[in-house]
Design a protein around this motif. Structure first.
Motif, short mmCIF file in Angstrom:
data_model
loop_
_atom_site.label_atom_id
_atom_site.label_comp_id
_atom_site.label_asym_id
_atom_site.label_seq_id
_atom_site.Cartn_x
_atom_site.Cartn_y
_atom_site.Cartn_z
N LEU A 185 0.83 -1.21 0.00
CA LEU A 185 0.00 0.00 0.00
C LEU A 185 0.87 1.25 0.00
O LEU A 185 0.59 2.23 -0.72
CB LEU A 185 -0.93 -0.01 1.22
N SER A 186 1.91 1.22 0.82
CA SER A 186 2.84 2.38 0.83
C SER A 186 3.53 2.53 -0.52
O SER A 186 3.73 3.65 -1.01
CB SER A 186 3.89 2.17 1.93
N GLU A 187 3.88 1.40 -1.12
CA GLU A 187 4.55 1.45 -2.42
C GLU A 187 3.63 2.02 -3.50
O GLU A 187 4.05 2.77 -4.38
CB GLU A 187 5.03 0.05 -2.81
N GLN A 188 2.32 1.61 -3.41
CA GLN A 188 1.35 2.17 -4.37
C GLN A 188 1.28 3.69 -4.24
O GLN A 188 1.25 4.42 -5.24
CB GLN A 188 -0.04 1.55 -4.12
N GLU A 189 1.24 4.15 -2.99
CA GLU A 189 1.18 5.61 -2.79
C GLU A 189 2.46 6.28 -3.29
O GLU A 189 2.43 7.35 -3.90
CB GLU A 189 0.98 5.90 -1.30
N ARG A 190 3.60 5.62 -3.06
CA ARG A 190 4.87 6.19 -3.53
C ARG A 190 4.91 6.27 -5.05
O ARG A 190 5.37 7.24 -5.64
CB ARG A 190 6.05 5.34 -3.03
N VAL A 191 4.40 5.16 -5.70
CA VAL A 191 4.42 5.11 -7.17
C VAL A 191 3.59 6.24 -7.76
O VAL A 191 4.02 6.92 -8.70
CB VAL A 191 3.90 3.74 -7.65
N ILE A 192 2.39 6.46 -7.22
CA ILE A 192 1.54 7.50 -7.82
C ILE A 192 2.10 8.88 -7.55
O ILE A 192 2.03 9.80 -8.39
CB ILE A 192 0.09 7.38 -7.32
N TYR A 193 2.72 9.09 -6.36
CA TYR A 193 3.36 10.38 -6.10
C TYR A 193 4.58 10.60 -6.97
O TYR A 193 4.87 11.72 -7.42
CB TYR A 193 3.74 10.51 -4.61
N GLN A 213 6.04 12.61 -14.09
CA GLN A 213 5.17 12.62 -15.27
C GLN A 213 5.66 11.66 -16.35
O GLN A 213 5.45 11.89 -17.53
CB GLN A 213 5.04 14.05 -15.84
N GLU A 214 6.32 10.59 -15.95
CA GLU A 214 6.81 9.59 -16.90
C GLU A 214 5.78 8.47 -17.00
O GLU A 214 5.64 7.62 -16.09
CB GLU A 214 8.15 9.05 -16.44
N ASN A 252 -7.93 6.87 -12.98
CA ASN A 252 -8.37 8.27 -13.10
C ASN A 252 -7.18 9.23 -13.12
O ASN A 252 -7.17 10.21 -13.86
CB ASN A 252 -9.32 8.63 -11.95
N PHE A 253 -6.23 8.94 -12.28
CA PHE A 253 -5.04 9.82 -12.21
C PHE A 253 -4.26 9.78 -13.53
O PHE A 253 -3.79 10.80 -14.05
CB PHE A 253 -4.14 9.38 -11.05
N MET A 276 -3.56 12.91 -16.05
CA MET A 276 -2.20 13.35 -16.43
C MET A 276 -2.06 13.52 -17.93
O MET A 276 -1.14 14.18 -18.42
CB MET A 276 -1.16 12.34 -15.94
N GLN A 277 -2.92 12.90 -18.69
CA GLN A 277 -2.81 13.00 -20.15
C GLN A 277 -3.44 14.29 -20.67
O GLN A 277 -3.27 14.63 -21.84
CB GLN A 277 -3.48 11.80 -20.84
N VAL A 278 -4.18 14.97 -19.86
CA VAL A 278 -4.87 16.18 -20.29
C VAL A 278 -3.89 17.34 -20.24
O VAL A 278 -3.15 17.49 -19.27
CB VAL A 278 -6.08 16.47 -19.39
N ASP A 279 -3.88 18.16 -21.30
CA ASP A 279 -2.93 19.29 -21.38
C ASP A 279 -3.35 20.46 -20.52
O ASP A 279 -2.57 21.35 -20.24
CB ASP A 279 -2.81 19.77 -22.85
N GLU A 280 -4.62 20.47 -20.12
CA GLU A 280 -5.11 21.61 -19.37
C GLU A 280 -4.51 21.60 -17.96
O GLU A 280 -4.00 20.58 -17.48
CB GLU A 280 -6.63 21.57 -19.29
N ASP A 281 -4.61 22.75 -17.32
CA ASP A 281 -4.09 22.89 -15.95
C ASP A 281 -5.10 22.29 -14.98
O ASP A 281 -6.07 22.95 -14.57
CB ASP A 281 -3.87 24.37 -15.66
N ASN A 282 -4.96 20.95 -14.60
CA ASN A 282 -5.90 20.24 -13.73
C ASN A 282 -5.20 19.69 -12.50
O ASN A 282 -5.46 18.59 -12.04
CB ASN A 282 -6.60 19.12 -14.50
N TRP A 283 -4.25 20.47 -12.01
CA TRP A 283 -3.45 19.99 -10.86
C TRP A 283 -4.32 19.82 -9.60
O TRP A 283 -4.06 18.92 -8.77
CB TRP A 283 -2.32 20.96 -10.58
N ASP A 284 -5.33 20.62 -9.44
CA ASP A 284 -6.19 20.49 -8.26
C ASP A 284 -6.90 19.14 -8.28
O ASP A 284 -7.01 18.44 -7.25
CB ASP A 284 -7.21 21.63 -8.22
#
Length: 772
Positions: free
Chosen positions: A72-80, A86-87, A135-136, A140-148
């Motif tokens: 579970l920690s590794e999953q959180e680390r991977v997504i962060y 952004q690779e 979903n994440f 990430m594939q969207v060019d728009e500013d959707n950081w929130d």
């Protein structure tokens, strides 16, 4: 030669050491892992009997719980990590790995019926996390500013992980309870294995750190190499990489363009290598500087080739630039800088360079400078276009006639240079002069008409007359001046005395600059006698120079003043002093006396001349009719309209104008008719021998008759004989001036002479001594 693969990087070998070291460390870690596994296996065999149930049923559950927490920690680390880097590829790969690992560990829990409720919670949480991962990734594939939005997803992942932890802890606590029952039995045996695992873990951490460091260096090096490869690939100039065997291992696309532009195929890259590449490689390896630059012509294209040897990898980088346009531009600049654009002859700068090169060679040679005689007069008479056509035709004719070994230059509009490598004596130079003169004497046929010219030649020889370029040119110019002054000979070879005279003139000019300030200049006056009334009616102002106790003749310094421009301030000083003396005479009662002042051509053409004359009269309060300006005929021959305007301005002030030395210059009835002249001065060259020479007498008669017909006054200068006076009186000439009556005298002597006008002056006893 086979076309090299463009994706190959010449610096790949630089990164190999880092990869090798990292691989060795990884192999060592594997070896240590195998060794530890063997030791642990031996230890666990000792407790196999009493711990088989513990190991088979309880511990796997506990281990799975711990692994699930870690997963579970590794999953959180991977997504962060994906949020940071952004690779995409790395994220997809890492998320798939951690998902499989989690499912593998979860499978052990799912086998336990007593943990069915907890397992369902864990499965549901994992499914939610997988949905959030998808979903994440889409966000990430969207060019728009959707950081929130992405930060919200990250927060949900963290929240689910924290919510699952109590469930996992519950399973862990239940499992531990059963594990503790067999713990004491196996504690002693497991202690050894425990410490071995700790040591192994520490070693693995150290090895992993070092390995990571090497891998980081490897990745940075790879990135640098990639960047360098892109730089070379996109560089607009051709770049080649050549290995130690002389084989081209890389050529960027610019090489293709260059090869095609010069007529080769894109695959024929070997033509871009320097012709002497083999010897160039040996040269680079034997010198401290590992780079060299050569220029090479390839099908009319000039290539600037820079070769760099990388000693560490024994390879070569070759950078090529097509400098054809620059070379053509340099040639055009050189043509503009060193050649006359009208005649295409080398100019003064080229003349100077060639003389310098000839001096360095050390061989005997001569330089000649010749000019077109009376060129300024030709420009005035013919116009600029016709004169240019004349010069161009003359230059062309001479170029065709000159013998081998003689270089021809045009140093200015009317002047040419010769560099003679074989002619170094007077006879040879005279023959060359005759050859060029014969060409010049032929009719010059141009689109503006047919012309004839005369040339004057001056020569200097190396090393006889000097070993310095400037001195040689000055020597030839000095000789040219002498030739120009000789009416009967247009050839002159330099002699040392020319420089001596020139140096004396320069020294004299330098002294003359301070003559006025030092009060070395003074005026004398020569009376002008009316031979009809036997009275002094005018005086001519003459300047003298007393320097170092000697009187320097005007014949020596006036021409120098004219050449140097000093005649302007000196002439102004003479005018002002003459006006002051004239005012003194008027104040003494000689209200009709006329003081004559000579005006040089250079002074007359000065823009402020009229203004300076009016100021001189106004400053002393002299009536204008007491001043006469004597102007030579040469002034009237240039810019007649301007001259007429100046004369009319002067005449409007009320002063008198006379023509000095009449008959010796460019006499013309037209200017006598147009210009507001009051008097003609008959030159002394006609008077001197008129008592013996019938031709001089005839000329004088003509001048007197001409003057009377135009209502002009006449005065003869240089009168020294009684017979001169009788002859002039018989012709009706009004005035005379000369030693017969008086030499130039000082102001106080002149005042004494005028005082004698109270009675009749006895001219036979009126002689005055010249000024000492």
């Amino acid at each position: 030669m086979k076309r090299p693969k463009k994706q190959g990087l010449t610096m790949a070998s630089i990164s190999k050491p880092y990869l090798l070291r990292a691989s060795l460390l990884a192999a060592f870690a594997i070896f240590m892992g195998l060794a530890l596994s063997f030791v642990v296996y031996q230890s666990t065999e000792n407790v196999k009997t009493n711990a088989i149930d513990l190991v088979s049923n309880r511990i796997p559950i506990l281990t799975s719980i711990n692994e699930l927490m870690a997963d579970l920690s590794e999953q959180e680390r991977v997504i962060y990590e994906y949020y940071r880097s952004q690779e995409n590829d790395s994220f997809l790969k890492s998320s798939a790995v951690v998902k499989n690992t989690f499912n593998m560990h979860l499978a052990i829990i799912l086998k336990q019926i007593r943990f069915e409720k907890e397992a369902a919670i864990i499965v549901k949480g994992q499914q939610d996390i997988e949905v959030l991962f998808d979903n994440f990734y889409q966000a990430m594939q969207v060019d728009e500013d959707n950081w929130d939005e992405m930060r919200v997803i990250l927060t949900k992942v963290s929240t689910i992980r924290r919510q699952l932890l109590p469930t996992l802890k519950s399973i862990e606590m239940q499992t531990k309870k059963t594990v503790d029952e067999g713990h004491q039995a196996t504690l002693k045996q497991m202690a050894i294995s425990h410490w071995l695992v700790i040591v192994y873990g520490i070693a693995i951490v150290l090895i992993a750190g070092i390995t990571s460091w090497y891998l980081r260096l490897y990745m940075l090096t790879q990135a640098k190499n990639t960047r360098l490869a892109l730089f070379s690939h996109r560089n607009p100039n051709p770049i080649l990489s050549v290995n130690n065997l002389g084989e081209v291992v890389f050529a960027n696309p610019a090489c293709d363009k260059l090869l095609v532009s010069v007529g080769y195929k894109a695959e024929e890259v070997e033509y871009l290598l320097p012709n002497n590449f083999l010897s160039l490689r040996q040269q680079l390896s034997s010198q401290n500087e590992h780079n060299s630059v050569v220029e090479q012509v390839l099908n009319d294209h000039v290539l600037h080739i820079s070769v760099y040897w990388h000693e560490e990898i024994d390879a070569y980088d070759i950078h090529i630039k097509d400098v054809t346009e620059r070379k053509l531009a340099e040639e055009r600049v050189n043509l503009l800088a060193f050649y006359n654009q009208a005649t295409n002859l080398p100019n003064q700068y080229k003349f100077n360079n060639d003389i310098d090169n000839a001096i360095k060679a050390g061989e005997k040679f001569s330089i000649g400078i010749f000019s077109i005689r009376s060129f300024d007069e030709k420009v005035s008479a013919l116009g600029l276009e016709a004169t240019e056509a004349l010069v161009n035709t003359l230059a062309k004719n001479i170029s065709l006639a000159l013998p081998t070994g003689v270089l021809f230059y045009q140093t200015n509009d009317s002047q040419f240079g010769l560099l003679c490598s074989k002619s170094n004596n007077s006879l040879a130079l005279q023959q060359l002069t005759k050859l060029v003169s014969d060409v010049a004497e032929q009719p010059l046929l141009t689109q503006c008409g047919e012309f004839f010219v005369e040339l004057d030649f001056g020569y200097g020889c190396y090393p006889i007359h000097g070993d310095d370029r400037n001195f040689l040119i000055k020597s030839a110019h000095n000789a040219l001046v002498i030739a120009s002054e000789d009416e009967h000979n247009n050839f002159c070879l330099y002699e040392p005395r020319f420089s001596e005279n020139s140096q004396k003139n320069i020294e004299l000019i330098n002294k003359l600059r301070h003559a006025v300030a030092k009060k070395e200049l003074f005026l004398v006056f020569q009376p002008q006698l009316d031979i009809q009334s036997n009275r002094v009616t005018g005086i001519e102002t003459l300047v003298r120079w007393r320097h170092g106790g000697d009187i320097i003749s005007p014949v020596n310094f006036i021409p120098l003043a004219e050449q140097s421009g000093l005649i302007i301030p000196i002439g102004q000083w003479i005018l002002e002093q003459a006006c002051q003396f004239a005012k003194q005479l008027v104040d003494l009662g000689y209200i009709d006396i006329i003081v004559a002042v000579n005006v040089s051509p250079r002074q007359f053409t000065h823009p402020q001349f009229c203004h300076s004359v009016r100021n001189a009269l106004a400053d002393v309060g002299l009536p204008p009719h007491n001043l006469e300006l004597e102007i030579t005929e040469g002034v009237f021959m240039h810019n007649e309209e301007v001259t007429l305007a100046v004369l009319q301005q002067l005449k409007s002030t009320g002063l008198h104008l006379s023509i000095d030395d009449f008959g010796t210059g460019y006499s013309s009835l037209s200017y006598l008719k147009r210009f507001p002249i009051d008097k003609l001065k008959i030159d002394q060259s006609f008077i001197r021998d008129c008592h013996e020479n019938d031709e001089d007498r005839a000329i004088i008669k003509t001048i007197v008759s001409l003057g009377k017909s135009l209502n002009l006054s006449l005065i003869a200068e240089g009168v020294e004989e009684e017979s001169h006076v009788d002859f002039l009186r018989g012709l009706g000439c009004e005035e005379i001036q000369g030693y017969w009556f008086s030499k130039p005298i000082l102001p106080e002597q002149l005042i004494s002479l005028l005082a004698e006008q109270g009675g009749d002056i006895k001219v036979e006893s009126a002689h005055y001594l010249p000024v000492k």
